[in-house]
Design an enzyme around this catalytic site. Structure first.
Site, PDB file in Angstrom:
ATOM      1  N   GLY A  89       0.502 -14.789  -0.822  1.00  0.00           N
ATOM      2  CA  GLY A  89       0.303 -15.469  -1.598  1.00  0.00           C
ATOM      3  C   GLY A  89       0.161 -14.680  -3.112  1.00  0.00           C
ATOM      4  O   GLY A  89       0.411 -15.398  -3.991  1.00  0.00           O
ATOM      5  N   ARG A  92     -12.601 -18.549   4.374  1.00  0.00           N
ATOM      6  CA  ARG A  92     -11.504 -18.823   5.096  1.00  0.00           C
ATOM      7  C   ARG A  92     -11.779 -18.923   6.334  1.00  0.00           C
ATOM      8  O   ARG A  92     -11.388 -19.927   7.312  1.00  0.00           O
ATOM      9  CB  ARG A  92     -10.657 -17.572   4.906  1.00  0.00           C
ATOM     10  CG  ARG A  92      -9.847 -17.638   3.712  1.00  0.00           C
ATOM     11  CD  ARG A  92      -9.053 -16.354   3.413  1.00  0.00           C
ATOM     12  NE  ARG A  92      -8.042 -16.536   2.176  1.00  0.00           N
ATOM     13  CZ  ARG A  92      -7.405 -15.630   1.688  1.00  0.00           C
ATOM     14  NH1 ARG A  92      -6.918 -14.552   2.547  1.00  0.00           N
ATOM     15  NH2 ARG A  92      -6.408 -15.964   0.759  1.00  0.00           N
ATOM     16  N   ALA A 123       0.703  -1.325   0.167  1.00  0.00           N
ATOM     17  CA  ALA A 123      -0.119  -0.004   0.027  1.00  0.00           C
ATOM     18  C   ALA A 123       0.840   1.393  -0.105  1.00  0.00           C
ATOM     19  O   ALA A 123       0.588   2.422  -0.678  1.00  0.00           O
ATOM     20  CB  ALA A 123      -0.930   0.130   1.023  1.00  0.00           C
ATOM     21  N   THR A 157       3.323  -7.980   2.021  1.00  0.00           N
ATOM     22  CA  THR A 157       3.122  -8.077   0.682  1.00  0.00           C
ATOM     23  C   THR A 157       4.108  -8.860  -0.143  1.00  0.00           C
ATOM     24  O   THR A 157       3.822  -9.723  -0.770  1.00  0.00           O
ATOM     25  CB  THR A 157       2.989  -6.753  -0.046  1.00  0.00           C
ATOM     26  OG1 THR A 157       2.308  -5.855   0.670  1.00  0.00           O
ATOM     27  CG2 THR A 157       2.655  -6.576  -1.444  1.00  0.00           C
ATOM     28  N   GLU A 200      10.352   3.161   6.330  1.00  0.00           N
ATOM     29  CA  GLU A 200       9.921   1.712   6.636  1.00  0.00           C
ATOM     30  C   GLU A 200      10.877   1.303   7.750  1.00  0.00           C
ATOM     31  O   GLU A 200      12.050   1.322   7.763  1.00  0.00           O
ATOM     32  CB  GLU A 200      10.461   0.934   5.421  1.00  0.00           C
ATOM     33  CG  GLU A 200      10.569  -0.542   5.337  1.00  0.00           C
ATOM     34  CD  GLU A 200       9.233  -1.354   5.933  1.00  0.00           C
ATOM     35  OE1 GLU A 200       8.224  -1.156   5.451  1.00  0.00           O
ATOM     36  OE2 GLU A 200       9.410  -2.092   7.099  1.00  0.00           O
ATOM     37  N   ALA A 202      -6.936  -8.710  -0.548  1.00  0.00           N
ATOM     38  CA  ALA A 202      -5.862  -7.782  -0.262  1.00  0.00           C
ATOM     39  C   ALA A 202      -4.980  -7.025  -1.098  1.00  0.00           C
ATOM     40  O   ALA A 202      -4.661  -5.846  -1.169  1.00  0.00           O
ATOM     41  CB  ALA A 202      -5.014  -8.454   1.019  1.00  0.00           C
ATOM     42  N   HIS A 215      -4.504 -12.268   8.629  1.00  0.00           N
ATOM     43  CA  HIS A 215      -4.749 -10.749   8.118  1.00  0.00           C
ATOM     44  C   HIS A 215      -5.582 -10.234   9.363  1.00  0.00           C
ATOM     45  O   HIS A 215      -6.459 -10.848  10.095  1.00  0.00           O
ATOM     46  CB  HIS A 215      -5.511 -10.862   6.911  1.00  0.00           C
ATOM     47  CG  HIS A 215      -5.910  -9.585   6.348  1.00  0.00           C
ATOM     48  ND1 HIS A 215      -5.166  -8.944   5.127  1.00  0.00           N
ATOM     49  CD2 HIS A 215      -6.977  -8.858   6.436  1.00  0.00           C
ATOM     50  CE1 HIS A 215      -5.512  -7.947   4.940  1.00  0.00           C
ATOM     51  NE2 HIS A 215      -6.659  -7.572   5.678  1.00  0.00           N
ATOM     52  N   ASP A 265       1.435  -0.819  14.515  1.00  0.00           N
ATOM     53  CA  ASP A 265       1.814   0.643  15.114  1.00  0.00           C
ATOM     54  C   ASP A 265       1.161   1.684  14.402  1.00  0.00           C
ATOM     55  O   ASP A 265       1.101   2.665  15.090  1.00  0.00           O
ATOM     56  CB  ASP A 265       3.415   0.889  14.434  1.00  0.00           C
ATOM     57  CG  ASP A 265       4.528  -0.162  14.625  1.00  0.00           C
ATOM     58  OD1 ASP A 265       3.793  -1.315  15.402  1.00  0.00           O
ATOM     59  OD2 ASP A 265       5.723  -0.157  14.532  1.00  0.00           O
TER      60      ASP A 265
END
Ligand code: ADP
Length: 597
Positions: free
Chosen positions: A187, A424, A155, A183, A174, A578, A534, A365
């Protein structure tokens, strides 16, 4: 931390002086040298097999460290392969930091270098000594940009590109030593209704269907406007990525919990294709987009109710970043934060001891920082688990499924127990009820036409069998014996499944997604357990990715995108949504922030 290394360098210098003045040491070289000059090799087991290094030393110094052979996952292990050898050389020590998210590779490099240095006659114990930890320098770095982005996952990087496309100068911070977040290890399936690929495969679909499945799949708890924004903009986001060089396979498929064949699979393994695509754009525009790794945001700076910057901690000291136009929070979810899981979880049994697919930096965070300055957090109890965790690590690696249609799940008795095409949460709840919450995924040659065929983690089925993480047999009965389940039960489960494939429609467990029968040897089995994947909850946003406060009012200057946000996926995120979310809303957040909207 650099200071730590400086202390270590001094320590080593002292050790060297000691060696030079002829103190007693275990070094079997001449008393005035630390190494026997030359080039030596060393090997150690990495994630996917042997990793080999070549280490060159002169009498007193390690002059070169190279990883000459490895089979590690591209993208995920790259930082370890460059940083660990560089740090060993720079600081002349084996006590270097491992790279978070690539710790197995880092440790393998350190072990291989150790072996090479043993051959060079080094005093390994001295080289392994941990430096004393000293305080940071206290120096403060100040920078300014139009848009400051917290988090360099999907994102955040999508937002950085989009902000730049809209004229902004951007800084991304980062906290980990590399970008990628969850990410890069995801998958990587991306749901979008695709007029080209789906039509070629004869798959009927519509954006409305994607919308309805997302809304209903989340128990109608997601915000309809946000879901509409997601589903309307999913295919344009695919085209946007393709315009930057991203490659997706020609065929779409149904990803676990995705409910429909509209998932796009990147050509590159895991999420590496996305991160490489973003990073090649960013590299080409590095005059305007700066990425600061090892920099952890601690606070959003507010002035008169507006977000105007970010406070952070870097390796060298404190960092203050001023944002002329906007701050984007893209710091991901909290799947790896056990305290937060325990605080918010209300739908699962305790998740204290459940492993996770997430990288260690997924600690929530962004949500904590945003809440402190008044943002509304919604749906925080909605934590998604997958039934597909590696029993040892919780990771998705070693997962032998290739698509929903061609595999079944059986429990330790060899019985099927759930519709394997279900949501899921439904599958994971059913798995928790089975003995040891453990199941076997069963596939056949349709999933692995050859032993070289790879899963999504770049692992071949032969490798997995060799490592004892998957089992292979010529008959179902033999497979059952190998994995310790009842051969009669497993045979019955497979036979009944095959009949259901023939018949089509809905089977006794409610499954409707079928393709091939499980009738072609070799057959394979792999064990899986529940794993935290998630977090659906997070910061409330509107369709422009503007952050909302507890009264639903926009917090000026503040935007959010990706897993850090809440309100889109309701109680359950569909598999494949996602990647759509982070690209669609990352893109919108970047554009909104650049406009200072
Ligand atoms: P998304 O899919 O929403 O982009 P990711 O997990 O891929 O989520 O990326 C989120 C990124 O944010 C991760 O790389 C993570 O390390 C980073 N991050 C998390 N907390 C902070 C923080 N306090 N400061 C800077 N970066 C952070």
């Amino acid at each position: 931390m650099r200071k730590v290394y400086r202390s270590l360098a001094m320590l080593l210098a002292i050790i060297m002086i000691f060696a030079l003045v002829g103190c007693q040491s275990a070094v079997p070289t001449s008393s005035s040298s630390l190494f026997k000059a030359g080039t030596y090799t060393g090997e150690a087991e990495g994630i996917h097999g042997m990793l080999q290094v070549e280490v060159t030393v002169d009498e007193n110094k390690i002059t070169e460290v190279k990883v000459v052979k490895h089979d590690e996952t591209p993208g995920v292990s790259d930082t370890a392969i460059t940083n660990v050898p560089a740090d060993i050389m720079k600081y002349q020590t084996l006590a270097v930091d491992t790279v978070a998210g690539a710790s197995v590779t880092s440790k393998a490099i350190i072990e291989a270098v150790t072996k090479a240095l043993e051959k060079a006659g080094a005093n390994i114990a001295n080289l392994q000594k941990k430096p004393e930890v000293s305080a940071t320098t206290g120096q403060t770095i100040e920078k300014q940009a139009d848009v400051v982005i917290i988090g360099g996952g999907g994102a955040g990087l999508a937002a950085a590109i989009s902000a730049h496309e809209n004229g902004a100068k951007v800084i991304v911070i980062e906290k980990m030593p590399r970008v990628g977040g969850n990410t890069i290890i995801s998958g990587s399936a991306f749901n979008a209704v695709d007029p080209v690929r789906q039509e070629k495969q004869g798959i009927e679909d519509a954006v409305e269907k994607h919308y309805t499945q997302t809304y209903e799949g989340g128990d109608k708890l997601g915000n309809p406007e946000l879901i509409k924004t997601l589903t309307d903009n999913a295919y344009p986001a695919i085209q946007w990525l393709e315009s930057m060089g991203m490659e997706f396979k020609d065929e779409v498929f149904t990803v676990l919990g995705g409910l429909w064949p509209r998932a796009h699979k990147p050509v590159k393994p895991l999420g590496t294709g996305y991160i490489e695509t973003y990073m090649s754009y960013i590299e080409a525009n590095k005059a305007d987009i700066e990425i600061m790794v090892d920099t952890k945001a601690t606070e959003i700076i507010m002035e008169n109710g507006k977000a105007v910057g970010v406070k952070a901690e870097g390796k060298e000291g404190n960092v203050i970043l001023k944002a002329n136009k906007g701050v984007v929070v893209a710091a991901g979810g909290f799947g790896a934060n056990i305290e937060m899981r325990e605080k918010y979880n209300s739908i699962w049994p305790s998740l204290q001891n459940v492993k996770t697919t997430n990288h260690v930096g997924a600690t929530g965070d962004g949500m904590v920082m945003a809440e402190k300055i008044g943002a509304n957090l919604i749906g925080m109890d909605k934590i998604q688990l997958l039934p597909m965790g590696d029993p040892e690590t919780g990771s998705l690696s070693g997962n032998i499924e290739q698509g929903v249609e061609n595999r079944i799940f059986v429990n330790k008795d060899g019985d099927r127990f759930v519709d394997e095409g279900a949501r899921r949460d439904v599958m994971t709840k059913a798995l928790f009820e089975q003995t040891d919450a453990t199941m076997w995924v069963i596939v056949d040659k349709h999933s692995y036409p050859t032993g070289d065929t790879k899963n999504n983690f770049n692992e071949t089925i032969d490798q997995l069998v060799e490592q004892g993480r998957a089992y292979k047999a010529d008959t179902i009965e033999d497979l059952a014996k190998q994995i310790g389940v009842s051969p009669e039960n497993l045979k019955k489960a497979v036979d009944e499944f095959n009949k259901a494939v023939e018949k089509g429609g809905k089977d006794a467990l409610g499954r409707t997604l079928f393709k091939d029968k499980l009738d072609s040897a070799p057959y394979y089995a792999g064990a899986r357990v529940p794993t935290v994947h998630h977090t659906m909850g997070g910061i409330a946003i509107n369709t422009s990715a503007q952050v909302l406060d507890k009264d639903g009012k926009i917090i000026p200057g503040l935007y959010a995108a990706g897993e850090v946000t809440g309100g889109i996926h309701g109680s359950n995120r569909l598999g494949g949504n996602a990647l759509a979310d982070i690209n669609v809303f990352g893109r919108i957040a970047g554009e909104s922030a650049a406009a200072g909207k």
